[in-house]
Every structure is written in C-alpha cells, then in structure tokens.
Design an enzyme around this catalytic site. Structure first.
Site, PDB file in Angstrom:
ATOM      1  N   GLU A  78      16.133  33.996  37.780  1.00 51.67           N
ATOM      2  CA  GLU A  78      17.261  33.240  38.366  1.00 51.67           C
ATOM      3  C   GLU A  78      17.031  33.046  39.867  1.00 51.67           C
ATOM      4  O   GLU A  78      16.928  34.019  40.626  1.00 51.67           O
ATOM      5  CB  GLU A  78      18.580  33.976  38.102  1.00 51.67           C
ATOM      6  CG  GLU A  78      19.773  33.108  38.475  1.00 51.67           C
ATOM      7  CD  GLU A  78      21.109  33.643  37.960  1.00 51.67           C
ATOM      8  OE1 GLU A  78      21.140  34.283  36.892  1.00 51.67           O
ATOM      9  OE2 GLU A  78      22.113  33.413  38.638  1.00 51.67           O
ATOM     10  N   LYS A 257      28.641  40.090  34.899  1.00 48.67           N
ATOM     11  CA  LYS A 257      27.318  39.461  34.719  1.00 48.67           C
ATOM     12  C   LYS A 257      26.610  39.345  36.064  1.00 48.67           C
ATOM     13  O   LYS A 257      25.401  39.558  36.186  1.00 48.67           O
ATOM     14  CB  LYS A 257      27.488  38.086  34.057  1.00 48.67           C
ATOM     15  CG  LYS A 257      26.181  37.433  33.605  1.00 48.67           C
ATOM     16  CD  LYS A 257      25.530  36.582  34.672  1.00 48.67           C
ATOM     17  CE  LYS A 257      24.248  35.935  34.157  1.00 48.67           C
ATOM     18  NZ  LYS A 257      23.539  35.208  35.220  1.00 48.67           N
ATOM     19  N   ASP A 273      14.683  49.958  30.279  1.00 47.82           N
ATOM     20  CA  ASP A 273      15.252  49.184  29.192  1.00 47.82           C
ATOM     21  C   ASP A 273      16.556  48.540  29.701  1.00 47.82           C
ATOM     22  O   ASP A 273      17.597  49.177  29.735  1.00 47.82           O
ATOM     23  CB  ASP A 273      15.514  50.163  28.029  1.00 47.82           C
ATOM     24  CG  ASP A 273      16.255  49.548  26.868  1.00 47.82           C
ATOM     25  OD1 ASP A 273      16.714  48.401  26.980  1.00 47.82           O
ATOM     26  OD2 ASP A 273      16.381  50.238  25.836  1.00 47.82           O
ATOM     27  N   HIS A 370      22.929  28.117  47.091  1.00 46.78           N
ATOM     28  CA  HIS A 370      21.809  28.207  46.148  1.00 46.78           C
ATOM     29  C   HIS A 370      21.046  26.906  46.020  1.00 46.78           C
ATOM     30  O   HIS A 370      20.080  26.830  45.286  1.00 46.78           O
ATOM     31  CB  HIS A 370      22.325  28.603  44.757  1.00 46.78           C
ATOM     32  CG  HIS A 370      22.965  29.941  44.750  1.00 46.78           C
ATOM     33  ND1 HIS A 370      23.682  30.420  43.678  1.00 46.78           N
ATOM     34  CD2 HIS A 370      22.980  30.898  45.693  1.00 46.78           C
ATOM     35  CE1 HIS A 370      24.137  31.617  43.974  1.00 46.78           C
ATOM     36  NE2 HIS A 370      23.728  31.936  45.184  1.00 46.78           N
TER      37      HIS A 370
END
Ligand code: MEV
Length: 420
Positions: A78, A257, A273, A370
């Site tokens: 991302e 998130k 993991d 961004h």
C-alpha cells in the site's frame, strides 16, 4: 480436475515448473520472472513451491519508543503506509515519544470435549493439573527451552455438553504455536482416556488475551497544525473520530484496518504470522458488548493523547523468523534484541499509523497527502517503466481528473516524444 495435478506435489521442482509453464502458456519473460525469484530456502518452506512473490519493503523513521530511537522495516504493497507511519511517529516523538509496555506474553490454547458428566470432568481436571502440566512439558523438546512452559489450566463451559480445557504456554522468545499445539494434543489424549469424554479438537486460540501490549503517546496542539488554535481543532476532531470508532461498527472496522496497515507490515518484515495478528486484533476488538476501535484519542489540556492495548502474538525466534533471510537483517535495522522489544515496536507502529490516518481524515482528507504515491502506483499499473514514472506523474498532476485511460494516454505521448 485433470489427474496430472493429483501427483503434482510429488514431482521435482523442474517438472512442476514445466507443467505450470505449459498449462498457463507462459512466455519466456514470464518464465524468467519465475526462475529469477525462486530460491532454495523457500522451496523447503511450502508445498508445490513455484517462486518467491516479493513485496516492497520500506523503512519508517522518527520512532521514539521508551526513550530509544528506532528505524522500522515495513513490508507492504500500500503506497502510503510507510510515509504515514513515519509521519505519525514524528508527531508522537515531539513529547517524549511513545511509551510501550508488554502486559503479558503467553500463547493460549484449548482442548474441546463433549462431556456427559460435567462436574466429574471438572473435578478430574482440578485434581490433575500438575500431571497435565508435566505431560505438556514432556511432549515437546522445546517446551521449556525458551520459557516457563505450560500453565494456567482451567475448564470453561462452552454449552450444555461441551467443555473446554484452557491451557497457556510461556514460550519465551518464540511465538509458541507449534509447541503449544503438540502439548495440547498430548494432554487432550490423556484427558480423554482418563475421563468419560469425547475429544473434539485441541488447538491454540488466536484470541490472544495474554499477549497484550499497552502503548500511549501524546501530541501537543502545535504539532498537529501550523498554529496552536488550528491544532486544537484538529485534536478535537481526532477525539471525535475516536469516539465514533467506539460507536459505529463501519468506522471501527476501518479505524482498526488502518492500525493493522502498520502492524501487519512490521510483523511481515520480522517474519511473523500476520493473520494471527489480524485475528487477534479483531476478536479482541469484539470482546466487549460491541466491536469497537482498538485505540482511543482524547484531548487532555494542551495535548491529544492516544492509548491502545492490543494483542501482539509474535515470536522473535522459531518458525519463519529463523528461515527467511531478510528477517535477521530487518531485526538488525530495527535494533531489536528480544520478543518483548519486538512487540513494543509493532504496537507503537499501530498507534502512529492510526494517528496519521485520523489526522488526514479529519483535516485535508486522506487522498491529498497520498496523491503523489498513488499517481506513481497508477503510472506503474498502466505500464510506465520505472524510469518514466516521474514524468508520467508530473503530467498526471496537470489533469483535473485521472484514471487508467489518461495514464495510458500520457505514457503513449511521452514515448512518442509529444507532450499534452
Ligand atoms: C487505508 O488503508 C486506511 C484508512 O482507511 C484508515 C482509517 O480510515 O482510519 C485511512
């Protein structure tokens, strides 16, 4: 499915690669990509290995955690994640940085039994705790190698006829997943043999309520905007956004998130993991009446103060952390020496990531900051070569709106020597 795939896993690497090449009609460039990225270490890690799929790794800067400066390796696709983490960390570094504390570091597991005499079963477990712990610690050669071994045996009712026997493991520097699973299988067989019960399963739980890290950080108003007054407004709006994440599941999920954008990226860089971290965070966020944002931000006098208690079930040794070659390099870059330091760094990145996202969301919006990275990504996705990217981005910036078509058109024009 064509029977040729049935024995696929038994074939040599070369035969498997050839079958894939024929099946997918890969051209020589595509074949070359596969063979360029394969390596022998990975061949032994998973079944039906084809090649290594690589992701970009970047280094987040500005992290000051418990008085120590850190560079943090992050693996992510991302575009904005590393920049946002560095930006959040910079804001948090101005007032003594982030303080991080490992509350506990155990891995938990459960053995689930169908039981007709619940009381008799519970009494058996109560009376045989030390024997069960002994069986657990003898079942795996690493049981006592890194930590204090099995502990906290207790029963927990799941329904009228199902009971769980919970057990935790102090796995020290390792995550402990394999060790605990071996322990649980050994203990559950013993319990099933000695009691009138049927064993359904024995497995660790990713609900990691005993691998918690608490992080706290504060930002003064003048570091949130150009003036103190504007900064105060941003702080108040971030506090409101934090409140909304406690109330609204849609916002809470996105809020969390954003935190995981940072956490997964660091966890991957350290060979952990990340699915375990995802599962742990979301179940922990749902552990009260409703699913909520895992961090909170509030205005306290001249500061915006962020707090988060979060499960970080990771290991410093063992599993992929010991096999993937870049993991050691990444630990060296970060300068982390043990699992607790690793847990603190990972949680701190989550807090910084969250701050940067919230600040952007409640002020200029997420897209503006961004844009440059997104345009680069758009240029590449539409066929720009790395050396053409800057030029394509410069042309895209001149457009009032950009999409794949405009990106492709600009690339064509640049290649033909024309300008818009
Ligand atoms: C994007 O990957 C993450 C954010 O949506 C997080 C958030 O909304 O808090 C920006």
């Amino acid at each position: 499915m064509d029977p040729q795939w049935k024995q696929f896993y038994k074939l040599s690497y070369l035969k498997r690669a050839k079958m894939i090449e024929n099946h997918a009609h890969l051209n020589s460039d595509e074949d070359g990509l596969i063979s360029k990225n394969k390596n022998e270490v990975s061949q032994n890690l998973i079944e039906n290995y084809l090649t290594n799929f690589s992701l970009p790794e970047g280094i987040a800067v500005n992290f000051l955690i418990n008085g120590k400066d850190y560079l943090v390796p992050m693996v992510t696709e991302e575009p904005s994640v590393v920049a946002a983490a560095s930006n959040g960390a910079k804001m948090l570094s101005q007032n003594n940085g982030i303080s991080a504390e490992v509350i506990n570091k155990l891995v938990d597991g459960e053995m689930i039994f169908k039981v007709s005499d619940k009381l008799g079963f519970e009494n058996f477990i109560k009376d045989h705790k030390s024997e069960i712990i002994k069986i657990a610690n003898q079942s795996h050669p690493s049981a006592l190698k890194h930590g204090d071994g099995a502990q906290k045996i207790c029963t927990r009712s799941i329904s009228s006829n199902y009971l769980a026997v919970d057990m935790s493991l102090d796995a020290g520097e390792s995550m402990g997943a394999n060790t605990l699973n071996t322990m649980l299988e050994a203990c559950s067989k013993f319990i099933a043999k000695k009691t009138d019960s049927q064993l359904l399963m024995a497995i660790l739980t990713n609900y990691s309520a005993h691998a918690l890290v608490k992080v706290v950080g504060k930002v003064s108003f003048d570091h949130l905007a150009k003036s103190k007054k504007a900064g105060k407004m941003v702080a108040q709006r971030i506090a409101e956004a934090s409140e909304i994440a406690q109330l609204d599941i849609k916002r809470a999920t996105t809020h969390n998130k954003g935190i995981m954008n940072g956490i997964d990226a660091v966890a991957m860089a350290f060979g952990n993991d990340f699915r375990a971290l995802e599962a742990a965070l979301h179940s922990f966020a749902a552990n009260s009446e409703k699913y909520h944002g895992i961090s909170t931000w509030e205005v306290q006098r001249e500061f915006l103060v962020g707090k988060m208690t979060i499960p970080i079930p990771v290991g410093f040794v063992g599993g992929a952390t010991s096999v993937l070659p870049l993991v050691e390099v990444n630990k060296k870059i970060a300068g982390i020496k043990n699992v607790k330091e690793e847990m603190k760094v990972i949680a701190s990145v989550g807090l910084a990531q969250n701050l940067a996202a919230l600040k952007a969301l409640v002020s200029e919006g997420i897209q503006k900051g961004h844009m440059n990275l997104q345009l680069k990504s758009m240029a590449l996705a539409n066929g720009a070569k790395p050396k053409e990217v800057d030029q394509v981005v410069a042309e895209l910036r001149k457009q009032s709106s950009v999409d794949a078509r405009s990106a492709k058109k600009i690339i064509r024009m640049i290649r033909s020597g024309k300008r818009e």
